[in-house]
Scaffold this motif. Sequence first.
Motif, PDB file in Angstrom:
ATOM      1  N   ARG A   1      -5.704  13.006 -61.502  1.00 40.98           N
ATOM      2  CA  ARG A   1      -4.933  11.639 -60.864  1.00 40.98           C
ATOM      3  C   ARG A   1      -5.166  10.222 -62.037  1.00 40.98           C
ATOM      4  O   ARG A   1      -4.294   9.602 -62.000  1.00 40.98           O
TER       5      ARG A   1
ATOM      6  N   ALA B   1      -0.666   9.945 -57.097  1.00 45.46           N
ATOM      7  CA  ALA B   1      -0.662  10.427 -55.782  1.00 45.46           C
ATOM      8  C   ALA B   1       0.076  10.324 -54.775  1.00 45.46           C
ATOM      9  O   ALA B   1       0.423  10.876 -53.716  1.00 45.46           O
ATOM     10  N   ASN B   2       1.258  10.045 -54.975  1.00 39.35           N
ATOM     11  CA  ASN B   2       3.279   9.760 -53.848  1.00 39.35           C
ATOM     12  C   ASN B   2       3.225  10.719 -53.457  1.00 39.35           C
ATOM     13  O   ASN B   2       4.066  11.763 -53.348  1.00 39.35           O
TER      14      ASN B   2
ATOM     15  N   GLY C   1      -0.511  15.310 -53.079  1.00 39.82           N
ATOM     16  CA  GLY C   1      -1.906  14.044 -54.667  1.00 39.82           C
ATOM     17  C   GLY C   1      -3.124  13.728 -54.102  1.00 39.82           C
ATOM     18  O   GLY C   1      -3.471  13.595 -54.965  1.00 39.82           O
ATOM     19  N   PRO C   2      -3.088  13.904 -53.128  1.00 39.81           N
ATOM     20  CA  PRO C   2      -4.502  12.597 -52.905  1.00 39.81           C
ATOM     21  C   PRO C   2      -5.842  14.232 -52.849  1.00 39.81           C
ATOM     22  O   PRO C   2      -6.725  13.480 -52.767  1.00 39.81           O
ATOM     23  N   SER C   3      -5.030  15.080 -52.983  1.00 41.04           N
ATOM     24  CA  SER C   3      -6.251  16.380 -52.590  1.00 41.04           C
ATOM     25  C   SER C   3      -6.248  16.318 -54.435  1.00 41.04           C
ATOM     26  O   SER C   3      -7.812  17.441 -54.356  1.00 41.04           O
TER      27      SER C   3
ATOM     28  N   SER D   1      -8.358  15.426 -57.871  1.00 41.41           N
ATOM     29  CA  SER D   1      -9.623  14.610 -58.151  1.00 41.41           C
ATOM     30  C   SER D   1      -8.562  13.717 -59.808  1.00 41.41           C
ATOM     31  O   SER D   1      -8.081  14.493 -60.693  1.00 41.41           O
ATOM     32  N   ARG D   2      -9.617  12.628 -60.701  1.00 40.98           N
ATOM     33  CA  ARG D   2      -9.235  12.287 -60.959  1.00 40.98           C
ATOM     34  C   ARG D   2      -9.367  13.129 -62.479  1.00 40.98           C
ATOM     35  O   ARG D   2      -8.157  12.769 -62.772  1.00 40.98           O
TER      36      ARG D   2
ATOM     37  N   HIS E   1      -9.585  16.605 -62.313  1.00 46.57           N
ATOM     38  CA  HIS E   1     -10.004  17.926 -61.806  1.00 46.57           C
ATOM     39  C   HIS E   1     -10.265  18.995 -62.863  1.00 46.57           C
ATOM     40  O   HIS E   1     -11.093  19.744 -61.614  1.00 46.57           O
TER      41      HIS E   1
ATOM     42  N   SER F   1     -14.311  19.329 -58.791  1.00 48.27           N
ATOM     43  CA  SER F   1     -13.648  18.312 -58.018  1.00 48.27           C
ATOM     44  C   SER F   1     -14.004  18.570 -56.467  1.00 48.27           C
ATOM     45  O   SER F   1     -14.928  19.673 -56.287  1.00 48.27           O
TER      46      SER F   1
ATOM     47  N   ASN G   1     -12.030  19.349 -54.194  1.00 46.76           N
ATOM     48  CA  ASN G   1     -10.830  20.473 -53.332  1.00 46.76           C
ATOM     49  C   ASN G   1     -10.412  21.652 -54.452  1.00 46.76           C
ATOM     50  O   ASN G   1     -10.195  22.952 -53.879  1.00 46.76           O
TER      51      ASN G   1
END
Length: 153
Positions: free
Chosen positions: A70, A80-81, A85-87, A89-90, A92, A109, A111
Amino acid sequence: MPDLLQPGYLVLGALAVLVLVLLALAIRRRRRAAPAAPIALEPAPFLERTGDGDGPRMFALSKPVIIVGRAEDSDVRVLANWPGGPSVSRRHAQIRREDADFIVEDLGSQNGIRVNGLATHRNLLRDGYRVSFGSVEFVFHGARPSQADRGDA
């Protein structure tokens, strides 16, 4: 003995030389190799995002190391949208090119990553493999396997 320098003999000699030259050119043209068949170029490897959501759907894998995450500086940036997306990592995961192969590797990451539905830390990618970063899924499109890889050799 006939005089070979008479105009009639000169014309016959010139015609004979012309016929020989044309014959030599025809033979030479016939001996040339047939043009090679055009080479089918494979498209550059890329990730295709599956599912819904706005934003890019195709991501070229043109660098030796591709960062997926992200973060704004990610090569494959997951927004993120996006659904799931929120799952992500920056930072990952990374996809690294090793010769003709592509390797996906988790960068710690939260997840994880999955390849064809199986959790993994590091995995070789082949054309058509499904790769999930968190819950955002992509399909890897790469070079087709060689005949030796398919067992056709």
